[in-house]
Scaffold this motif. Structure first.
Motif, PDB file in Angstrom:
ATOM      1  N   PHE A 165       0.997  -1.080   0.137  1.00  0.00           N
ATOM      2  CA  PHE A 165       0.088   0.038   0.047  1.00  0.00           C
ATOM      3  C   PHE A 165       0.925   1.304  -0.021  1.00  0.00           C
ATOM      4  CE2 PHE A 165      -2.315  -3.444   2.219  1.00  0.00           C
ATOM      5  CZ  PHE A 165      -3.220  -3.355   1.825  1.00  0.00           C
ATOM      6  N   SER A 166       0.283   2.491  -0.546  1.00  0.00           N
ATOM      7  CA  SER A 166       1.238   3.411  -0.532  1.00  0.00           C
ATOM      8  C   SER A 166       0.216   4.776  -0.370  1.00  0.00           C
ATOM      9  CB  SER A 166       1.977   3.574  -1.699  1.00  0.00           C
ATOM     10  OG  SER A 166       2.743   4.824  -1.928  1.00  0.00           O
ATOM     11  N   ILE A 167       0.998   5.739   0.118  1.00  0.00           N
ATOM     12  CA  ILE A 167       0.303   7.022   0.135  1.00  0.00           C
ATOM     13  C   ILE A 167       1.378   8.065  -0.574  1.00  0.00           C
ATOM     14  CG2 ILE A 167      -0.532   8.958   1.769  1.00  0.00           C
ATOM     15  CD1 ILE A 167      -0.845   7.017   4.012  1.00  0.00           C
ATOM     16  N   VAL A 168       0.755   8.803  -1.544  1.00  0.00           N
ATOM     17  CA  VAL A 168       1.871   9.851  -2.205  1.00  0.00           C
ATOM     18  C   VAL A 168       1.246  11.190  -1.684  1.00  0.00           C
ATOM     19  CG1 VAL A 168       2.423  11.003  -4.263  1.00  0.00           C
ATOM     20  CG2 VAL A 168       2.499   8.564  -4.138  1.00  0.00           C
ATOM     21  N   GLN A 169       1.771  11.683  -1.085  1.00  0.00           N
ATOM     22  CA  GLN A 169       1.801  13.271  -0.720  1.00  0.00           C
ATOM     23  C   GLN A 169       2.017  14.185  -1.698  1.00  0.00           C
ATOM     24  OE1 GLN A 169       2.700  15.196   3.279  1.00  0.00           O
ATOM     25  NE2 GLN A 169       0.718  14.691   3.469  1.00  0.00           N
ATOM     26  N   ASP A 170       1.235  14.950  -2.506  1.00  0.00           N
ATOM     27  CA  ASP A 170       1.761  15.730  -3.440  1.00  0.00           C
ATOM     28  C   ASP A 170       1.980  17.050  -2.794  1.00  0.00           C
ATOM     29  OD1 ASP A 170       1.894  17.753  -5.186  1.00  0.00           O
ATOM     30  OD2 ASP A 170       0.147  16.950  -6.461  1.00  0.00           O
ATOM     31  N   ARG A 171       3.454  17.516  -2.745  1.00  0.00           N
ATOM     32  CA  ARG A 171       3.689  18.683  -1.835  1.00  0.00           C
ATOM     33  C   ARG A 171       3.859  20.132  -2.982  1.00  0.00           C
ATOM     34  NH1 ARG A 171       6.533  17.962   2.939  1.00  0.00           N
ATOM     35  NH2 ARG A 171       5.491  16.322   4.040  1.00  0.00           N
ATOM     36  N   THR A 172       3.356  19.834  -4.279  1.00  0.00           N
ATOM     37  CA  THR A 172       3.380  20.846  -5.172  1.00  0.00           C
ATOM     38  C   THR A 172       2.103  21.570  -5.061  1.00  0.00           C
ATOM     39  OG1 THR A 172       2.447  19.617  -7.009  1.00  0.00           O
ATOM     40  CG2 THR A 172       4.805  19.450  -6.718  1.00  0.00           C
ATOM     41  N   THR A 173       0.819  21.207  -4.327  1.00  0.00           N
ATOM     42  CA  THR A 173      -0.091  22.358  -3.976  1.00  0.00           C
ATOM     43  C   THR A 173      -0.447  22.618  -2.707  1.00  0.00           C
ATOM     44  OG1 THR A 173      -1.550  20.172  -3.598  1.00  0.00           O
ATOM     45  CG2 THR A 173      -1.186  20.713  -5.943  1.00  0.00           C
ATOM     46  N   GLU A 174      -1.143  23.404  -2.430  1.00  0.00           N
ATOM     47  CA  GLU A 174      -1.373  24.007  -1.327  1.00  0.00           C
ATOM     48  C   GLU A 174      -3.065  24.074  -0.826  1.00  0.00           C
ATOM     49  OE1 GLU A 174      -1.437  25.475   2.210  1.00  0.00           O
ATOM     50  OE2 GLU A 174       0.663  25.139   1.237  1.00  0.00           O
ATOM     51  N   PRO A 175      -3.365  23.298  -0.006  1.00  0.00           N
ATOM     52  CA  PRO A 175      -2.431  22.294   0.950  1.00  0.00           C
ATOM     53  C   PRO A 175      -2.016  21.124  -0.048  1.00  0.00           C
ATOM     54  CG  PRO A 175      -4.888  21.854   1.246  1.00  0.00           C
ATOM     55  CD  PRO A 175      -4.662  23.147   0.582  1.00  0.00           C
TER      56      PRO A 175
END
Ligand code: HEC
Ligand code: HEC
Length: 305
Positions: A165-175
């Motif tokens: 399983f994976s979680i990808v946190q896209d840090r290029t958007t706010e939030p």
């Protein structure tokens, strides 16, 4: 971050102290939290607590290693494995294909023994009606400037194979936006409510079911610190699995200090009953203090109605 530190103290210094009691000086105040991970019998659990006392540390080590001993128990300096920069410059919002590529890539890195996983028997999934037997986890974190990627390789005691399983946190958007998926080979299946039930605010700190059922207590502290320090993110529900109406949020004062629309964590709804029951019963939430009988009654009545 003060909140993060106090929670890490509550969650994790105990296992650290327990495992290295002989050689590590105890941090100030650790006596207050040096309690075994046991049910407080708060009446919140729907099922009797699962007794895993017969389960030894040797059993844990042997079962964890069935994933491939070369993949786990690594020496490390940073808990986060650095990935090369994102190929697309000045990106604002990862595409679903880019998210999937990250997920497949971290599974491959884990399989090649190129990650720094912490292994444990998790508390939340072991208790209640989820599996009611030891649930084995390997958790690893990867990052570059565009994304934080979390990997969970998991198997229950009578399970046939390890699931990814994976979680990808896209840090290029706010939030930032969190994508959730199950990965089978190169096939990535995005998930919604199924994961939201426990992951209301993104990745969860490591909560071992017993202090000695964790491969590397210092690594668990470091990974949990990375997780607790993450910015508050938004849960991405895939189109084929949109969020239903979750009703009214929990408004108990002892919780909304942090779990609120403008708090450190997202609001909690009935759909989160399982982790609420387990984390409160086992004394993890709220961090550093216990609910009064009146607060407990209020919480129980909210959960039950
Ligand atoms: C029953 C509750 C529960 C559900 C449902 C759940 N998780 Fe988790 N997940 C956890 C817990 C608890 C941890 C931390 C485990 C530990 O102590 O090692 C975790 C850890 C993870 C991690 C490692 C990063 C982190 O948060 O520590 C990933 C990745 C992950 N889960 C993905 C998923 C995905 C994808 C889904 C949906 C398919 C999902 N989870 C559903 C409870 C859950
Ligand atoms: C001081 C701030 C604070 C308070 C007060 C607090 N929490 Fe938390 N809670 C956190 C943090 C930070 C996490 C993430 C770390 C972790 O996974 O343990 C968390 C995690 C959780 C989770 C796992 C899902 C998630 O949001 O990651 C649940 C469920 C939860 N808390 C329930 C409660 C309940 C119920 C109360 C009140 C009885 C409460 N908390 C009070 C800070 C707080």
């Amino acid at each position: 971050m003060k909140v993060a530190f106090s929670i890490l103290t509550a969650l994790l210094l105990f296992p650290l102290a327990a495992l290295h009691a002989a050689d590590v000086p105890k941090p100030a105040g650790s006596d207050a939290v040096a309690k075994p991970v046991t049910s407080s019998r708060s009446g919140l659990l729907l099922q009797p607590p699962v007794d895993i006392s017969h389960f030894t540390q040797e059993d844990f080590t042997a079962f964890s290693a069935t994933v491939g001993p070369e993949k786990i128990r690594k020496t490390w300096t940073s808990p986060v494995t650095a990935l090369p920069p994102h190929p697309r410059k000045d990106v604002r919002g990862l595409t679903e294909d880019e998210v999937k590529e990250y997920m497949v890539r971290v599974c491959r890195l884990f399989d090649q023994g190129a990650s720094i996983p912490v292994s444990d028997v998790g508390l939340i999934s072991t208790q209640e009606d989820v599996v009611r037997q030891p649930m084995f986890n390997h958790v690893a974190v990867f990052s570059n400037a565009a994304a934080h990627i979390y990997l969970l390789v998991q198997r229950q005691a009578d399970g046939k194979q390890w699931a990814y399983f994976s979680i990808v946190q896209d840090r290029t958007t706010e939030p930032p936006v969190d994508y959730y998926a199950r990965i089978k080979g190169t096939e990535v299946e995005f998930k919604g409510t199924n994961c939201y039930r426990c992951h209301s605010s993104g990745p969860l700190a490591i909560h071992p079911a017993r202090a000695d059922l964790v491969s590397d207590a210092a690594l668990a502290v470091a990974i949990s610190k990375d997780i607790v320090d993450q910015p508050l993110s938004r849960f991405h529900f895939p189109e084929n699995d949109p969020p239903p109406d979750y009703g009214k949020p929990l408004v108990l004062k002892a919780c909304v200090k942090c779990h609120d629309t403008d708090g450190d964590r997202a609001p909690l709804f009935k759909v989160h009953s399982h982790p609420i029951r387990v984390l409160v019963d086992f004394g993890y939430m709220p961090p550093n203090h216990h609910l009064t009988p009146a607060e407990l009654a209020e919480l129980k009545s909210w959960l039950d109605h």
